[in-house]
Design a protein around this motif. Structure first.
Motif, PDB file in Angstrom:
ATOM      1  N   LEU A 129      -7.309  -0.337  -8.025  1.00 15.02           N
ATOM      2  CA  LEU A 129      -8.731  -0.678  -8.113  1.00 15.02           C
ATOM      3  C   LEU A 129      -9.548   0.379  -7.378  1.00 15.02           C
ATOM      4  O   LEU A 129      -9.006   1.166  -6.618  1.00 15.02           O
ATOM      5  CB  LEU A 129      -8.988  -2.048  -7.477  1.00 15.02           C
ATOM      6  CG  LEU A 129      -8.504  -3.269  -8.272  1.00 15.02           C
ATOM      7  CD1 LEU A 129      -8.603  -4.518  -7.421  1.00 15.02           C
ATOM      8  CD2 LEU A 129      -9.296  -3.439  -9.554  1.00 15.02           C
TER       9      LEU A 129
ATOM     10  N   GLU B 205     -14.013  -1.263  -0.249  1.00 19.80           N
ATOM     11  CA  GLU B 205     -13.013  -0.350  -0.828  1.00 19.80           C
ATOM     12  C   GLU B 205     -11.637  -0.574  -0.179  1.00 19.80           C
ATOM     13  O   GLU B 205     -10.631  -0.741  -0.858  1.00 19.80           O
ATOM     14  CB  GLU B 205     -13.492   1.092  -0.590  1.00 19.80           C
ATOM     15  CG  GLU B 205     -12.440   2.176  -0.801  1.00 19.80           C
ATOM     16  CD  GLU B 205     -12.340   2.648  -2.232  1.00 19.80           C
ATOM     17  OE1 GLU B 205     -13.376   2.664  -2.931  1.00 19.80           O
ATOM     18  OE2 GLU B 205     -11.228   2.999  -2.659  1.00 19.80           O
TER      19      GLU B 205
ATOM     20  N   ASP C  91      -8.592   4.136  -6.179  1.00 15.39           N
ATOM     21  CA  ASP C  91      -7.259   4.311  -6.775  1.00 15.39           C
ATOM     22  C   ASP C  91      -7.349   4.324  -8.300  1.00 15.39           C
ATOM     23  O   ASP C  91      -6.717   5.134  -8.975  1.00 15.39           O
ATOM     24  CB  ASP C  91      -6.326   3.155  -6.366  1.00 15.39           C
ATOM     25  CG  ASP C  91      -6.044   3.144  -4.871  1.00 15.39           C
ATOM     26  OD1 ASP C  91      -6.068   4.223  -4.262  1.00 15.39           O
ATOM     27  OD2 ASP C  91      -5.807   2.048  -4.334  1.00 15.39           O
TER      28      ASP C  91
ATOM     29  N   ILE D 299     -10.138  -4.120  -1.239  1.00  9.93           N
ATOM     30  CA  ILE D 299      -9.640  -4.304  -2.617  1.00  9.93           C
ATOM     31  C   ILE D 299      -8.531  -3.325  -2.975  1.00  9.93           C
ATOM     32  O   ILE D 299      -7.770  -3.579  -3.900  1.00  9.93           O
ATOM     33  CB  ILE D 299     -10.759  -4.292  -3.673  1.00  9.93           C
ATOM     34  CG1 ILE D 299     -11.451  -2.935  -3.739  1.00  9.93           C
ATOM     35  CG2 ILE D 299     -11.754  -5.390  -3.450  1.00  9.93           C
ATOM     36  CD1 ILE D 299     -12.497  -2.908  -4.833  1.00  9.93           C
ATOM     37  N   THR D 300      -8.413  -2.231  -2.235  1.00 10.61           N
ATOM     38  CA  THR D 300      -7.305  -1.317  -2.520  1.00 10.61           C
ATOM     39  C   THR D 300      -6.105  -1.603  -1.609  1.00 10.61           C
ATOM     40  O   THR D 300      -5.114  -0.875  -1.649  1.00 10.61           O
ATOM     41  CB  THR D 300      -7.724   0.156  -2.348  1.00 10.61           C
ATOM     42  OG1 THR D 300      -8.229   0.325  -1.029  1.00 10.61           O
ATOM     43  CG2 THR D 300      -8.764   0.562  -3.361  1.00 10.61           C
ATOM     44  N   GLY D 301      -6.220  -2.628  -0.764  1.00 11.13           N
ATOM     45  CA  GLY D 301      -5.079  -3.000   0.066  1.00 11.13           C
ATOM     46  C   GLY D 301      -4.860  -2.078   1.251  1.00 11.13           C
ATOM     47  O   GLY D 301      -3.761  -1.982   1.781  1.00 11.13           O
TER      48      GLY D 301
ATOM     49  N   ARG E 122       0.835  -1.194   0.000  1.00  7.11           N
ATOM     50  CA  ARG E 122       0.000   0.000   0.000  1.00  7.11           C
ATOM     51  C   ARG E 122       0.878   1.256   0.000  1.00  7.11           C
ATOM     52  O   ARG E 122       0.567   2.243  -0.655  1.00  7.11           O
ATOM     53  CB  ARG E 122      -0.902  -0.044   1.229  1.00  7.11           C
ATOM     54  CG  ARG E 122      -1.904   1.073   1.345  1.00  7.11           C
ATOM     55  CD  ARG E 122      -2.932   1.016   0.250  1.00  7.11           C
ATOM     56  NE  ARG E 122      -3.267   2.361  -0.180  1.00  7.11           N
ATOM     57  CZ  ARG E 122      -3.983   2.646  -1.252  1.00  7.11           C
ATOM     58  NH1 ARG E 122      -4.449   1.683  -2.019  1.00  7.11           N
ATOM     59  NH2 ARG E 122      -4.234   3.884  -1.577  1.00  7.11           N
TER      60      ARG E 122
END
Lengths: 215, 259
Positions: free
Chosen positions: A73, B251, A76, B254-256, A2
């Protein structure tokens, strides 16, 4: 992982910020050249444009790398797509400033057919719109994006008025045709810049909400 | 009772208020979800969220774990799978399963594929051969193995073994194929082949797949369900989940950004 993503997004952001300053700044310079009938300033604008174009490509490439390596995703992904589109808008804004500069160079020194009234008002509104749209982007401000896009109608109305008035003048001042066409063009370029500011507002809304709106 | 409701007809599974416990630990909490016919449904979520438990419940495979207890209903074409009248063997024939690690039997390729049909009493050699050919073709493996059907299945590559397992599953003419991380042990090329296979299989079958790969779920599925700690957090069209999820937890996952 991240953190890598966020580092890359920050890097892209700082470039978008720099590009925004150059593009937004180019309008002010172009209009200064226009008002002063100063070909020297106009040439400076043309000389700066490649820097804006280069930034567009750099940011696009960074976004492609981000997509390839980080598979963004959801928010982002929407942010990345918005950036790719916003830099296209900013690049076009730079081009319109160049177009204005070209008008300044081709007209040289001349006696105004009538004092400038609406064009400076229009310039102020357009610059405010562009700056506000970018602020909406950097501050993630949806309200500001909507409010800014609404101002496009005012700019369109101003351009209509300028256009009609000059069209009328062209009939009675045939010998000043070049100048009048130049003034119409400058109005037209400013009007187009406002359209790109509106586009940026749309990108902000897409980025924030996922809604693909047409304002 | 014959209700002409297209929505119900399009649902293979209708899960209603499903709860599941392993002993005292609740693994699934009040799950309500429909699985649509001829669609690929992806189930995503962090380890321990209940996604594998969920798909194993759909064909009651979960009951092999002795301490499991469930409440709620799972309607399979309108019939509750927990009802006494439901025959578990029949359910598991109709709702087949493919696992994370390819698990062929230590037998020939041919014997692997016809294992199910043989158990169901088919003895005719010619018919078994036809079933094997059709199943291997459906699993996109026929061309690679047709000249060595009597070779041991262990001689196949991992990707081929997984497609063999899919062929074995297809051979008993199921209706639904459940897949629990079917490509996590495969290389990208083998993964691609299995994904392409899934896409062609959905013409005839309904597929539910558990996957840890967001990209895989995004590539292949029509709908995606996000599970978290036993709750179904969000269930929507795949494109909506991966471009604009409604729930912040989806959210974040899935965006880590999780944890």
């Amino acid at each position: 992982m991240r953190e890598q993503m966020e580092d890359r997004i920050r890097e892209i952001h700082s470039k978008v910020e720099y590009m925004s300053r150059l593009s937004a700044g180019s309008i002010g310079q172009a209009m200064e050249a226009f008002v002063r009938q100063d070909a020297r300033i106009a040439k400076q604008i043309l000389a700066q444009d490649p820097e804006i174009n280069k930034l567009e490509k750099e940011i696009e490439n960074l976004c492609i790398t981000l997509a390839a390596t980080q598979s963004p995703l959801a928010s982002d992904l929407r942010q990345m797509v918005s950036i790719i589109k916003i830099v296209t808008d900013l690049e076009r804004v730079g081009d319109y400033s160049c177009n204005i500069a070209e008008v300044v160079i081709s007209l040289g020194k001349y006696e105004l057919v009538k004092p400038l009234e609406r064009l400076p008002i229009m310039e102020k509104k357009v610059r405010e719109m562009l700056e506000a749209s970018l602020r909406a982007y950097f501050q993630h401000d949806i309200e500001l994006a909507y409010a800014t896009a609404r101002k496009d109608d005012e700019v369109d109305t101003l351009y209509e008025e300028i256009y009609r008035e000059l069209l009328h003048l062209i009939k009675i001042r045939e010998n000043q045709e070049d100048q009048i066409i130049g003034l119409i063009l400058v109005g037209r370029y400013l009007e187009r810049i406002a359209d790109h500011a509106t586009n940026i507002c749309e990108r902000v809304i897409l980025m924030m909400t996922g809604e693909n709106v047409k304002l | 009772m014959n209700i002409q409701n297209p929505e119900i007809e399009n649902n293979v599974f209708d899960v209603r208020g499903l709860n599941l416990w392993y002993g005292n630990d609740q693994a699934l909490k009040n799950i309500n979800m429909q699985i649509e016919k001829n669609k690929i449904t992806a189930i995503i979520g962090p380890s321990g969220c209940g996604k594998s438990t969920f798909i194993k419940t759909l064909n009651r495979m979960i009951e092999n774990v002795p301490i499991v207890r469930t409440t709620g209903e799972i309607l399979y074409h309108g019939n509750d799978i927990f009802d006494k009248s439901m025959r578990v063997e029949e359910l598991r024939t109709k709702v087949g399963m493919v696992f994370q690690k390819p698990n062929p039997f230590p037998k020939s390729i041919f014997e692997n594929v016809v294992y199910g049909p043989k158990i169901h009493g088919i003895k005719d050699k010619k018919l078994l051969m036809e079933i094997a050919e059709a199943s291997l073709k459906s699993a996109a493996l026929w061309d690679e193995v047709k000249d060595r059907l009597n070779d041991n299945a262990y001689g196949l590559s991992g990707g081929q073994q997984q497609r063999l397992c899919i062929a074995r599953c297809i051979a008993v003419q199921p209706d639904v194929i459940l897949m629990d991380e079917p490509t996590s042990a495969l290389d990208p090329i083998a993964t691609l082949k299995v994904e392409e296979l899934m896409d062609s299989l959905k013409q005839e079958y309904t597929i539910a797949i558990v996957t840890h790969s967001m990209q895989q779920a995004a590539r292949i599925s029509d709908k995606t369900a996000f599970f978290l700690m036993g709750d179904l957090i969000e269930y929507d069209k795949t494109e909506a989940i991966f471009s604009n999820p409604r729930d912040k937890r989806t959210e974040d996952y899935i965006t880590g950004r999780f944890g």
